[in-house]
Motif scaffolding. Structure first.
Motif, PDB file in Angstrom:
ATOM      1  N   SER A 182       0.831  -1.199   0.000  1.00  0.00           N
ATOM      2  CA  SER A 182       0.000   0.000   0.000  1.00  0.00           C
ATOM      3  C   SER A 182       0.870   1.256   0.000  1.00  0.00           C
ATOM      4  O   SER A 182       2.020   1.242   0.406  1.00  0.00           O
ATOM      5  CB  SER A 182      -0.921   0.010   1.221  1.00  0.00           C
ATOM      6  OG  SER A 182      -0.139   0.070   2.388  1.00  0.00           O
ATOM      7  N   SER A 183       0.276   2.333  -0.447  1.00  0.00           N
ATOM      8  CA  SER A 183       0.980   3.603  -0.511  1.00  0.00           C
ATOM      9  C   SER A 183       1.063   4.219   0.878  1.00  0.00           C
ATOM     10  O   SER A 183       0.143   4.104   1.685  1.00  0.00           O
ATOM     11  CB  SER A 183       0.255   4.547  -1.458  1.00  0.00           C
ATOM     12  OG  SER A 183       0.842   5.819  -1.421  1.00  0.00           O
ATOM     13  N   ASN A 184       2.141   4.893   1.138  1.00  0.00           N
ATOM     14  CA  ASN A 184       2.324   5.587   2.409  1.00  0.00           C
ATOM     15  C   ASN A 184       2.009   7.066   2.262  1.00  0.00           C
ATOM     16  O   ASN A 184       2.595   7.897   2.938  1.00  0.00           O
ATOM     17  CB  ASN A 184       3.755   5.411   2.911  1.00  0.00           C
ATOM     18  CG  ASN A 184       4.003   4.022   3.414  1.00  0.00           C
ATOM     19  OD1 ASN A 184       3.072   3.314   3.773  1.00  0.00           O
ATOM     20  ND2 ASN A 184       5.248   3.616   3.422  1.00  0.00           N
TER      21      ASN A 184
END
Length: 97
Positions: free
Chosen positions: A61-63
Motif C-alpha cells: 500500500s501507498s504511504n
C-alpha cells in the motif's frame, strides 16, 4: 614576579622534549579471541536474524497520507509503444518570426 615568570617559561621549554619522549602506554588489555562455541552462537544468531527479516511482508500500500485529499489519482505515463507508432506531424513553410 618577573623571576617567577622566567622560571615557569624555562620549565615549560625544558619539559616539552621530555614529554614527547614518554612511551605510549595502553592500559586496556587486548580482548581475548572468540571461542568456537561463541563463533557458532554468533553464526546461529545471524542466521535466525536473516530468517526473521524474510518473514516481514512487503508493503504494497501507498504511504501517502494526503492521497485521499486529491481530486483525481496521479496520472500514469503513456506507454512508449503507443507514442512511437503514430507518425510525427511536421510543419512546412512556417517561420518562427
Amino acid at each position: 614576579m618577573k623571576l617567577f615568570r622566567m622560571a615557569a617559561v624555562l620549565l615549560a621549554v625544558l619539559a616539552g622534549p621530555a614529554y614527547a619522549q614518554m612511551p605510549n602506554l595502553n592500559l586496556l588489555q587486548e580482548a581475548p579471541g572468540k571461542t568456537a562455541d561463541e563463533k557458532a552462537a554468533d553464526a546461529e544468531r545471524e542466521r535466525a536474524y536473516k530468517e526473521t527479516l524474510k518473514k516481514i511482508p512487503d508493503a504494497k500500500s501507498s504511504n501517502d497520507p494526503w492521497g485521499g485529499m486529491r481530486s483525481d489519482p496521479p496520472k500514469q505515463p503513456a506507454p512508449k509503444a503507443a507514442a512511437t507508432s503514430a507518425p510525427k506531424k511536421t510543419r512546412a513553410g512556417t517561420a518562427a518570426n
